[in-house]
Design a protein around this motif. Structure first.
Motif, PDB file in Angstrom:
ATOM      1  N   HIS A 234       4.735  55.892  -1.768  1.00 56.12           N
ATOM      2  CA  HIS A 234       5.100  56.374  -3.131  1.00 56.12           C
ATOM      3  C   HIS A 234       6.121  55.223  -3.257  1.00 56.12           C
ATOM      4  CE1 HIS A 234       3.063  60.241  -3.348  1.00 56.12           C
ATOM      5  NE2 HIS A 234       3.448  60.537  -2.116  1.00 56.12           N
ATOM      6  N   GLY A 235       5.716  54.256  -4.342  1.00 53.50           N
ATOM      7  CA  GLY A 235       6.608  53.409  -4.715  1.00 53.50           C
ATOM      8  C   GLY A 235       6.724  53.479  -6.400  1.00 53.50           C
ATOM      9  N   GLY A 236       7.866  53.202  -7.087  1.00 52.11           N
ATOM     10  CA  GLY A 236       8.399  53.544  -8.324  1.00 52.11           C
ATOM     11  C   GLY A 236       9.424  52.428  -8.561  1.00 52.11           C
TER      12      GLY A 236
ATOM     13  N   ALA B  97       8.381  55.698   1.009  1.00 52.48           N
ATOM     14  CA  ALA B  97       8.669  55.386  -0.346  1.00 52.48           C
ATOM     15  C   ALA B  97       9.657  54.293  -0.419  1.00 52.48           C
ATOM     16  CB  ALA B  97       9.192  56.641  -0.912  1.00 52.48           C
TER      17      ALA B  97
ATOM     18  N   GLN C 166       7.088  62.985  -6.013  1.00 54.20           N
ATOM     19  CA  GLN C 166       6.034  63.124  -5.444  1.00 54.20           C
ATOM     20  C   GLN C 166       5.900  63.192  -3.921  1.00 54.20           C
ATOM     21  OE1 GLN C 166       3.177  64.229  -6.847  1.00 54.20           O
ATOM     22  NE2 GLN C 166       4.498  64.376  -8.570  1.00 54.20           N
TER      23      GLN C 166
ATOM     24  N   LEU D 284       1.850  53.269  -7.349  1.00 46.85           N
ATOM     25  CA  LEU D 284       3.016  52.311  -7.954  1.00 46.85           C
ATOM     26  C   LEU D 284       3.204  53.083  -9.323  1.00 46.85           C
ATOM     27  CD1 LEU D 284       5.343  50.426  -7.671  1.00 46.85           C
ATOM     28  CD2 LEU D 284       3.715  48.654  -8.359  1.00 46.85           C
ATOM     29  N   PHE D 285       4.462  53.699  -9.439  1.00 49.81           N
ATOM     30  CA  PHE D 285       4.650  54.295 -10.845  1.00 49.81           C
ATOM     31  C   PHE D 285       5.395  53.178 -11.468  1.00 49.81           C
ATOM     32  CE2 PHE D 285       4.000  58.221  -8.297  1.00 49.81           C
ATOM     33  CZ  PHE D 285       2.992  58.708  -9.198  1.00 49.81           C
TER      34      PHE D 285
ATOM     35  N   ALA E 171       7.945  58.583  -8.081  1.00 50.76           N
ATOM     36  CA  ALA E 171       7.713  58.221  -6.603  1.00 50.76           C
ATOM     37  C   ALA E 171       8.486  59.172  -5.816  1.00 50.76           C
ATOM     38  CB  ALA E 171       7.896  56.809  -6.416  1.00 50.76           C
TER      39      ALA E 171
END
Length: 186
Positions: free
Chosen positions: A77-79, A100, A90, A6-7, A87
């Motif tokens: 990938h979470g952002g 994502a 990546q 998590l970004f 995210a």
């Protein structure tokens, strides 16, 4: 259960980001929360954006790549806002991503001259009245088959506990949808 990176958003790795990650952990997911700002936090979104611009997107792209280098490629990938771009890049750069999700914004693979991988489901969560919305990115996300959820609230960081933008009802629904998304990846 999913392995999630998590970004954080342009406010940095705040207590609200930690709180969201903890909700995911409580449901059995493993969540990694890299600190791309190296301890800096900002109360105002614009101040965080100014910091990102002063340092440069490439620096943060490199930090994000370093943060996931030792993780399995099969992560979700979470952002959040600024972190959605990290995210997204990546998920595009590391074949094997399981999915994502993006809070407070959507990503457009064209930003990187790419197309979204067919096997990687994606969803984005945005507030209807968010002054930082990017409709073109939202359209591109929907165009490649991603899910777009638009919430009837006004603030940018609407799911950020403790932030002035926080909207409890919208936050609860977005969190529920992210958890359903993660559970559907099993």
């Amino acid at each position: 259960m999913a392995d999630v990176v998590l970004f954080h958003h342009s406010g940095g790795l705040t207590a609200g980001v930690h709180a969201f990650a903890e909700v995911l952990r409580e449901q059995g997911h493993t969540v990694h929360t890299p600190d791309l700002f190296e301890g800096r936090t900002f109360a105002d979104v614009a101040d965080g954006v100014a910091f990102v611009e002063s340092v440069g997107e490439d620096v943060f792209a490199g930090r994000a790549a370093d943060a996931v280098a030792d993780l399995p490629v099969e992560v979700v990938h979470g952002g959040m806002s600024f972190g959605a771009a990290r995210a997204g890049e990546q998920a595009l750069a590391r074949p094997g991503a399981r999915g994502a999700f993006f809070l407070y914004g959507a990503v457009a693979p064209s930003w990187w001259g790419a197309t979204w991988p067919d096997a990687v489901p994606a969803q984005a969560h945005v507030a209807e009245g968010d002054p930082w919305r990017e409709p073109e990115a939202e359209d591109e996300l929907v165009g490649f088959g991603g899910e777009l959820f638009v919430y009837p609230c006004a603030g940018h960081l609407f799911a950020e506990v403790g932030h002035p933008d926080h909207d409890p009802a919208c936050a609860e629904l977005a969190t529920e949808r992210v958890l359903t998304f993660l559970d559907g990846l099993d």
